[in-house]
Design an enzyme around this catalytic site. Structure first.
Site, mmCIF file in Angstrom:
data_model
loop_
_atom_site.group_PDB
_atom_site.id
_atom_site.type_symbol
_atom_site.label_atom_id
_atom_site.label_comp_id
_atom_site.label_asym_id
_atom_site.label_seq_id
_atom_site.Cartn_x
_atom_site.Cartn_y
_atom_site.Cartn_z
ATOM 1 N N GLN A 285 -9.859 -4.063 -3.883
ATOM 2 C CA GLN A 285 -11.179 -3.594 -3.484
ATOM 3 C C GLN A 285 -12.204 -3.941 -4.563
ATOM 4 O O GLN A 285 -13.307 -4.407 -4.266
ATOM 5 C CB GLN A 285 -11.128 -2.073 -3.269
ATOM 6 C CG GLN A 285 -12.436 -1.483 -2.824
ATOM 7 C CD GLN A 285 -12.846 -1.958 -1.428
ATOM 8 O OE1 GLN A 285 -12.055 -1.895 -0.513
ATOM 9 N NE2 GLN A 285 -14.071 -2.446 -1.287
ATOM 10 N N ASP B 276 -17.166 7.162 -1.929
ATOM 11 C CA ASP B 276 -15.933 6.994 -1.151
ATOM 12 C C ASP B 276 -15.638 8.340 -0.488
ATOM 13 O O ASP B 276 -16.276 9.355 -0.811
ATOM 14 C CB ASP B 276 -14.788 6.557 -2.097
ATOM 15 C CG ASP B 276 -13.493 6.233 -1.361
ATOM 16 O OD1 ASP B 276 -13.513 6.119 -0.116
ATOM 17 O OD2 ASP B 276 -12.440 6.096 -2.029
ATOM 18 N N HIS C 112 -6.995 0.653 -6.715
ATOM 19 C CA HIS C 112 -7.231 -0.223 -5.568
ATOM 20 C C HIS C 112 -7.887 -1.517 -6.095
ATOM 21 O O HIS C 112 -9.061 -1.790 -5.829
ATOM 22 C CB HIS C 112 -8.139 0.492 -4.561
ATOM 23 C CG HIS C 112 -8.138 -0.114 -3.193
ATOM 24 N ND1 HIS C 112 -7.350 -1.192 -2.836
ATOM 25 C CD2 HIS C 112 -8.852 0.206 -2.072
ATOM 26 C CE1 HIS C 112 -7.583 -1.498 -1.567
ATOM 27 N NE2 HIS C 112 -8.479 -0.667 -1.083
ATOM 28 N N ARG D 97 0.886 -1.178 0.000
ATOM 29 C CA ARG D 97 0.000 0.000 0.000
ATOM 30 C C ARG D 97 0.911 1.211 0.000
ATOM 31 O O ARG D 97 1.662 1.437 0.956
ATOM 32 C CB ARG D 97 -0.909 -0.018 1.227
ATOM 33 C CG ARG D 97 -1.650 1.263 1.435
ATOM 34 C CD ARG D 97 -2.773 1.131 2.412
ATOM 35 N NE ARG D 97 -3.906 0.463 1.814
ATOM 36 C CZ ARG D 97 -5.141 0.469 2.305
ATOM 37 N NH1 ARG D 97 -5.406 1.115 3.422
ATOM 38 N NH2 ARG D 97 -6.124 -0.157 1.702
ATOM 39 N N ARG E 243 -13.339 -8.997 0.851
ATOM 40 C CA ARG E 243 -11.904 -8.744 0.702
ATOM 41 C C ARG E 243 -11.129 -10.014 1.070
ATOM 42 O O ARG E 243 -10.137 -10.364 0.435
ATOM 43 C CB ARG E 243 -11.456 -7.583 1.601
ATOM 44 C CG ARG E 243 -12.011 -6.222 1.217
ATOM 45 C CD ARG E 243 -11.440 -5.722 -0.099
ATOM 46 N NE ARG E 243 -10.005 -5.573 -0.078
ATOM 47 C CZ ARG E 243 -9.341 -4.515 0.386
ATOM 48 N NH1 ARG E 243 -10.013 -3.486 0.844
ATOM 49 N NH2 ARG E 243 -8.025 -4.471 0.351
ATOM 50 N N CYS F 96 -16.259 1.552 -0.054
ATOM 51 C CA CYS F 96 -15.098 0.693 0.220
ATOM 52 C C CYS F 96 -14.733 0.703 1.698
ATOM 53 O O CYS F 96 -14.090 -0.229 2.182
ATOM 54 C CB CYS F 96 -13.912 1.136 -0.632
ATOM 55 S SG CYS F 96 -13.477 2.863 -0.370
HETATM 56 N N1 CP Z 1 -11.208 -0.474 1.911
HETATM 57 C C1 CP Z 1 -9.965 -0.561 2.406
HETATM 58 O O1 CP Z 1 -8.989 -0.752 1.675
HETATM 59 O O2 CP Z 1 -9.891 -0.470 3.753
HETATM 60 P P1 CP Z 1 -8.560 -0.200 4.599
HETATM 61 O O3 CP Z 1 -8.041 1.136 4.203
HETATM 62 O O4 CP Z 1 -8.987 -0.246 6.035
HETATM 63 O O5 CP Z 1 -7.583 -1.274 4.283
HETATM 64 N N1 NVA Z 2 -9.858 6.504 -1.641
HETATM 65 C C1 NVA Z 2 -9.505 6.028 -0.325
HETATM 66 C C2 NVA Z 2 -9.714 4.572 -0.221
HETATM 67 C C3 NVA Z 2 -9.405 3.975 1.120
HETATM 68 C C4 NVA Z 2 -9.621 2.513 1.158
HETATM 69 C C5 NVA Z 2 -8.068 6.399 -0.024
HETATM 70 O O1 NVA Z 2 -7.225 6.263 -0.917
HETATM 71 O O2 NVA Z 2 -7.767 6.818 1.088
#
Ligand code: CP
Ligand code: NVA
Length: 473
Positions: free
Chosen positions: A300, A391, A297, A270, A459, A431
């Protein structure tokens, strides 16, 4: 630079060596190496030989004649012959020259043919000269997936159209998947979900596979589901938080990748900058999985499509409305939905629309008449939609813009009133994490149309399916 041997190439060497021992030889020669390469009918080397008109059975019989009878004995200490050393060096050089990160059976075959000893003479006598073998390999390589992250040896199944084609691949974008592969992952994800309900184990790696989880940003769902998923597959997860690795600060991204490459089977990362994922991929030979970047992502989206399929019984022909920021989650959703025949109509404030390049790719990949539309009016997007997805207004990494964004996005809140303009059985998706009262009200998030916890649960199933397909049995 060529790195490690593919599993098939390593197995070929092992089998050739064992056979040389059985024959009571004191040297492991190039002919033994070639014998090992021929043991796997699915090896790329065998496809190359077929392409130049050499039948595997015929070559095997000729090699048996060359190597002599199986004495059932075993030399005390089998030595690698100088010819085999040379053939291996040439195989590595061939792989490097082709900018291949792995050394596969195809390179071993070229190495044996170039070495010039009795195995090479046998190959040449059957028409498998170095030039012809190389030309056959060139032709086979052009048939592999464009931009494929995997070594040719591992993507051979791509041509067969089966799920073997995912083995060893990196998944940095939804666009790294074909519609068939995406469908296959979703199907497997359902199998994993069902198996878990019945306390059945589909995969048990018995500690043989490991996943490093690199986090530059916070996470609940991604961290728990990848870690738990790996454990449920019998694998070993190693979670590395933002403070531990210092990706690109304590150590360069490339150096981190090269180290992890020597220890673990795969990496899920990440990251703030999508380029970090590309660099991890460039500097290692193991699968890299995008666990969220500023651009996409994909994990997701796997879970989201699985949830939609569960609730609606199909994806083809669905209409998904997006309300809010044209962000990473929307990018992956557009790509994945379009590939499986679902349309996306996204309402974003002017200046916050999704990346037009990704919109174009999604449109190019769209199947079954699916469309991708970008508008600026939430009501226009939601009208008649089967699903309404939103989101956060401020994604991780964009905190400095928080105040400005809250003002710009004020009209992009999913309320019961907005939901009432969607199709009668429309579902609400997010998400998570949600910022209650900003992009969505409590009444919608906690209401009967909400499938956000199904998305979160999936997930686990979807990533287990992805890991099983990328890492193999
Ligand atoms: N939706 C998602 O990726 O959640 P987290 O940021 O908690 O991993
Ligand atoms: N768009 C959000 C998604 C988190 C799962 C972010 O990038 O923070």
């Amino acid at each position: 630079m060529a790195g490690r041997l593919t599993e098939r190439a390593a197995a070929a060497i092992h089998l050739g060596y064992e056979d040389a021992e059985r024959r009571g030889q004191s040297w492991f020669g190039p002919a033994n190496l070639l014998w090992g390469v021929l043991q796997d009918p699915k090896a790329v080397a065998v496809a190359m030989l077929e392409a130049v008109g050499v039948e595997r059975a015929v070559l095997q019989a000729r090699l048996d004649g060359l190597l002599g009878a199986d004495h059932g004995g075993g030399a005390e200490q089998l030595q690698l012959s100088p010819g085999t050393r040379r053939a291996l060096e040439l195989a590595y050089a061939e792989a490097s020259q082709r900018s291949c990160k792995y050394v596969g059976t195809e390179h071993l075959l070229v190495g044996v043919a170039m070495e010039g000893g009795n195995a090479a003479e046998l190959l040449a006598s059957l028409g498998a000269t170095v030039d012809r073998l190389r030309a056959a390999l060139d032709a086979l390589e052009t048939r592999t997936a464009p931009g494929s992250a995997a070594p040719y040896e591992e993507v051979k199944g791509w041509m067969d159209g089966d799920m073997q084609s995912l083995r060893g691949r990196s998944i940095l974008s939804m666009a790294d998947l074909t519609p068939e592969q995406l469908q296959g992952i979703l199907q497997k994800a359902e199998e994993f979900r069902q198996a878990r309900l019945e306390a059945r184990t589909l995969v048990d790696w018995k500690g043989r596979k490991s996943l490093a989880l690199l986090f530059e940003k916070a996470s609940l769902r991604t961290r728990v589901t990848f870690e738990l998923g790996m454990r449920e597959l019998g694998g070993v997860p190693i979670v590395l938080g933002p403070a531990e690795v210092g990706l690109g600060k304590r150590e360069s991204v490339g150096d981190v990748a090269r180290n992890l490459d020597r220890w673990v089977t795969a990496v899920a990362a990440r990251v703030f900058d999508h380029n970090t994922l590309l660099e991890l991929h460039r500097c290692s030979s193991i699968p890299i999985i995008n666990a969220l970047s500023d651009i996409e992502h994909p994990c997701q989206t796997l879970a989201d499509l699985q949830a939609l399929q569960q609730r609606k019984g199909r994806l083809d022909g669905l209409r998904i409305a997006w309300v809010g920021d044209g962000n990473n989650v929307l990018h992956s959703l557009m790509l994945g939905a379009a590939m499986l025949g679902a349309s996306v109509i996204a309402a974003c404030p002017a200046g916050y629309e999704p990346d037009p390049k990704i919109v174009s790719v999604a449109r190019e990949r769209a199947r079954g008449g699916a469309t991708i539309e970008i508008v600026n009016d939430p009501e226009q997007a939601v009208a008649g939609a089967d699903a309404v997805y939103t989101d956060v207004w401020v994604s991780m990494g964009a905190e400095a813009e928080a105040e400005q964004r809250r003002a710009v996005f004020a009209a992009f809140r999913v309320t019961p009133d907005l939901m009432s303009q969607a199709a009668p059985n429309a579902v609400f998706m997010h998400c998570l994490p949600a910022h209650r009262g900003e992009e969505v009200t409590d009444a919608v998030l906690d209401g009967p149309a909400s499938i956000v916890l199904d998305q979160a649960e999936n997930r686990l199933h979807a990533q287990k399916a992805l890991l099983a397909l990328l890492l193999g049995p």
